[in-house]
Design a protein around this motif. Structure first.
Motif, short mmCIF file in Angstrom:
data_model
loop_
_atom_site.label_atom_id
_atom_site.label_comp_id
_atom_site.label_asym_id
_atom_site.label_seq_id
_atom_site.Cartn_x
_atom_site.Cartn_y
_atom_site.Cartn_z
N CYS A 162 0.83 -1.21 0.00
CA CYS A 162 0.00 0.00 0.00
C CYS A 162 0.86 1.26 0.00
CB CYS A 162 -0.93 0.00 1.20
SG CYS A 162 -2.26 -1.24 1.12
N ALA A 163 1.94 1.25 0.79
CA ALA A 163 2.82 2.41 0.87
C ALA A 163 3.48 2.70 -0.47
CB ALA A 163 3.88 2.20 1.94
N SER A 164 3.73 1.65 -1.27
CA SER A 164 4.37 1.85 -2.57
C SER A 164 3.45 2.53 -3.57
CB SER A 164 4.83 0.49 -3.13
OG SER A 164 3.73 -0.29 -3.57
N MET A 165 2.16 2.62 -3.26
CA MET A 165 1.19 3.19 -4.19
C MET A 165 0.68 4.57 -3.78
SD MET A 165 -1.26 0.06 -5.39
CE MET A 165 -1.51 -0.67 -3.78
N THR A 166 1.22 5.14 -2.75
CA THR A 166 0.62 6.36 -2.21
C THR A 166 0.63 7.53 -3.19
OG1 THR A 166 2.74 6.83 -1.12
CG2 THR A 166 1.03 5.78 0.20
N ARG A 167 1.48 7.49 -4.20
CA ARG A 167 1.49 8.59 -5.19
C ARG A 167 0.34 8.47 -6.18
NH1 ARG A 167 5.33 5.02 -7.12
NH2 ARG A 167 5.14 4.40 -9.32
N GLU A 168 -0.34 7.33 -6.21
CA GLU A 168 -1.43 7.12 -7.16
C GLU A 168 -2.69 7.84 -6.67
OE1 GLU A 168 -0.99 5.78 -9.96
OE2 GLU A 168 0.65 4.35 -9.81
N LYS A 169 -3.38 8.50 -7.57
CA LYS A 169 -4.66 9.13 -7.29
C LYS A 169 -5.75 8.29 -7.95
CE LYS A 169 -2.48 12.48 -5.27
NZ LYS A 169 -2.44 12.54 -3.79
N ILE A 170 -6.31 7.38 -7.20
CA ILE A 170 -7.17 6.34 -7.75
C ILE A 170 -8.62 6.81 -7.78
CG2 ILE A 170 -8.02 3.98 -7.42
CD1 ILE A 170 -5.30 3.36 -6.10
N ASP A 171 -9.24 6.68 -8.95
CA ASP A 171 -10.66 7.00 -9.08
C ASP A 171 -11.53 5.81 -8.74
OD1 ASP A 171 -10.46 9.74 -10.13
OD2 ASP A 171 -9.52 8.80 -11.86
N VAL A 172 -11.16 4.61 -9.22
CA VAL A 172 -11.96 3.41 -9.02
C VAL A 172 -11.04 2.28 -8.54
CG1 VAL A 172 -13.55 1.74 -10.06
CG2 VAL A 172 -13.41 4.08 -10.96
N ALA A 173 -11.42 1.63 -7.44
CA ALA A 173 -10.64 0.50 -6.93
C ALA A 173 -11.55 -0.72 -6.79
CB ALA A 173 -10.02 0.85 -5.58
N PHE A 174 -11.10 -1.83 -7.35
CA PHE A 174 -11.74 -3.13 -7.15
C PHE A 174 -10.90 -3.89 -6.13
CE2 PHE A 174 -12.38 -1.99 -11.69
CZ PHE A 174 -13.76 -1.87 -11.69
N PHE A 175 -11.52 -4.28 -5.00
CA PHE A 175 -10.71 -4.82 -3.90
C PHE A 175 -11.44 -5.98 -3.21
CE2 PHE A 175 -8.22 -5.07 -0.10
CZ PHE A 175 -6.97 -4.59 -0.48
N PRO A 176 -10.68 -7.04 -2.77
CA PRO A 176 -11.32 -8.21 -2.16
C PRO A 176 -11.94 -7.94 -0.80
CG PRO A 176 -9.09 -8.73 -2.94
CD PRO A 176 -9.24 -7.25 -3.00
N VAL A 177 -13.10 -8.56 -0.57
CA VAL A 177 -13.70 -8.67 0.76
C VAL A 177 -14.11 -10.14 0.91
CG1 VAL A 177 -14.42 -6.28 1.07
CG2 VAL A 177 -15.92 -7.82 -0.16
N ASP A 178 -13.20 -10.95 1.41
CA ASP A 178 -13.35 -12.41 1.37
C ASP A 178 -13.98 -12.91 2.68
OD1 ASP A 178 -12.87 -15.23 1.37
OD2 ASP A 178 -11.36 -14.92 -0.19
N PRO A 179 -15.18 -13.50 2.61
CA PRO A 179 -15.87 -13.93 3.83
C PRO A 179 -15.17 -15.06 4.56
CG PRO A 179 -17.03 -14.74 1.90
CD PRO A 179 -15.98 -13.79 1.39
N ARG A 180 -14.23 -15.75 3.91
CA ARG A 180 -13.52 -16.83 4.59
C ARG A 180 -12.67 -16.32 5.75
NH1 ARG A 180 -10.37 -19.36 -0.33
NH2 ARG A 180 -10.04 -17.12 -0.63
N GLN A 181 -12.44 -15.00 5.79
CA GLN A 181 -11.65 -14.42 6.87
C GLN A 181 -12.50 -14.03 8.07
OE1 GLN A 181 -9.35 -11.54 4.16
NE2 GLN A 181 -7.81 -12.19 5.64
N GLY A 182 -13.77 -14.39 8.03
CA GLY A 182 -14.63 -14.07 9.16
C GLY A 182 -14.76 -12.57 9.36
N ARG A 183 -14.71 -12.11 10.59
CA ARG A 183 -14.90 -10.69 10.87
C ARG A 183 -13.73 -9.83 10.40
NH1 ARG A 183 -17.82 -10.82 16.85
NH2 ARG A 183 -19.68 -11.95 16.14
N LEU A 184 -12.68 -10.46 9.96
CA LEU A 184 -11.54 -9.73 9.40
C LEU A 184 -11.68 -9.55 7.89
CD1 LEU A 184 -8.64 -11.49 11.35
CD2 LEU A 184 -9.70 -9.29 11.86
N TYR A 185 -12.84 -9.90 7.35
CA TYR A 185 -13.03 -9.91 5.90
C TYR A 185 -12.77 -8.56 5.25
CZ TYR A 185 -17.50 -7.39 5.90
OH TYR A 185 -18.46 -6.42 5.99
N ASP A 186 -12.98 -7.47 5.97
CA ASP A 186 -12.84 -6.14 5.37
C ASP A 186 -11.63 -5.37 5.90
OD1 ASP A 186 -13.79 -5.73 7.92
OD2 ASP A 186 -15.37 -4.32 7.34
N ALA A 187 -10.76 -6.04 6.65
CA ALA A 187 -9.61 -5.34 7.25
C ALA A 187 -8.70 -4.77 6.18
CB ALA A 187 -8.83 -6.28 8.17
N GLY A 188 -8.41 -5.56 5.16
CA GLY A 188 -7.54 -5.09 4.09
C GLY A 188 -8.17 -3.97 3.29
#
Length: 291
Positions: A162-188
């Motif tokens: 994540c730190a390597s991308m901080t210069r990016e100005k992102i308009d749209v992000a597709f990102f995982p929310v995996d239910p197999r991680q239980g309550r940690l599913y949205d931590a990332g």
């Protein structure tokens, strides 16, 4: 002049982004029984032929991000493949490693970043929009199984990417929310939002658990990031970017819901695609499994 980007959801982590005569295809996968993408909602060759340039992205070689049907599109003549360096040699395409960059046309550029799983993640600039597709980049650890050292290592690796991308100005992000991680599913996903501040966050990789994507979008949207859950195959968003940088999000008419797959009205989850034990055994989230 106002610029427009049309986003279409297919299945799992599969999306297209279209602008004028250019179509981007990300991690297309038709799924597996009983959750196979309906033929009428899938990506068809006549759709691909309608664009001057089609770029197919494959973030890594996991089967749920790579459908063999994509290679049949080569014969159309307008398709370019941008793929992870770790795909087998038989998989043709422009191979990228973390740190690589490609300029595919005057209005289309690609940068590759690392992942915390196989392969890479992509930042794509198309006609003024900056699009991020995470592939399997995520904060992967398992509360019931991971040791403290493993959790610390997972967090260190994820924060580094994540730190390597901080210069990016992102308009749209597709990102995982995996239910197999239980309550940690949205931590990332939540850390990514705090660190990168994308203007629009679209959850993916939720294994047909549509309620997980909906709950994430409802709880995580904030003043700097809008969240939209795209859960139906063929569902579309239209983004309009004005000259002053103001972005408007339109949710286009969604297709009819897919038929329920159980008499109780709860989608059943097939475990046929997993190796080893039940991947949901330690989840904190409700799930209805095949009997």
């Amino acid at each position: 002049m106002e610029r427009r980007l049309e986003i279409t959801y297919y299945q799992h982590s599969g999306f297209t982004c279209a602008m004028d005569d250019v179509l981007l295809v990300f991690d297309y996968w038709r799924g597996e029984e009983p959750n196979v993408l309906p033929e009428e909602a899938g990506l068809k060759e006549e759709t691909l032929r309608a664009y001057r340039q089609v770029v197919v992205f494959v973030s890594h070689s996991h089967p749920d991000h790579l459908d063999e049907v994509i290679w049949s599109w080569q014969r159309l003549g307008n398709v370019t493949y941008v793929v992870s360096y770790e795909l087998p040699p038989a998989c043709t395409g422009l191979r990228m490693r973390p740190g690589d960059a490609l300029q595919l046309s005057e209005k289309l550029a690609v940068r590759a970043y690392d992942s915390t799983d196989l392969g890479i993640s992509f930042v794509v600039e198309l006609g003024g929009f900056t699009i991020f597709h995470a592939g399997d980049l995520n904060l992967w650890h398992w509360r019931e199984e991971s040791t403290l050292k493993e959790i610390e290592k997972a967090e260190e690796d994820f924060h580094r990417v994540c730190a390597s991308m901080t210069r990016e100005k992102i308009d749209v992000a597709f990102f995982p929310v995996d239910p197999r991680q239980g309550r940690l599913y949205d931590a990332g996903a939540n850390y990514f939002m705090l660190c990168l501040k994308p203007r629009l966050m679209i959850p993916m990789h939720f294994w047909n658990r549509t309620e997980v994507a909906v709950e994430f979008a409802k709880r995580s949207r904030c003043h700097q990031t809008e969240c939209v859950a795209m859960t139906r195959p063929g569902q579309k968003l239209l983004l309009e970017l004005a000259e002053d940088g103001f972005m408007t999000i339109h949710v286009l008419a969604a297709p009819k819901p897919m038929p329920e797959q159980s008499p109780e009205g709860i989608n059943r989850v097939s475990l046929a695609g997993y190796e080893g034990e039940d991947p949901f055994i330690n989840t904190d989230l409700p799930v209805k499994l095949d009997e």
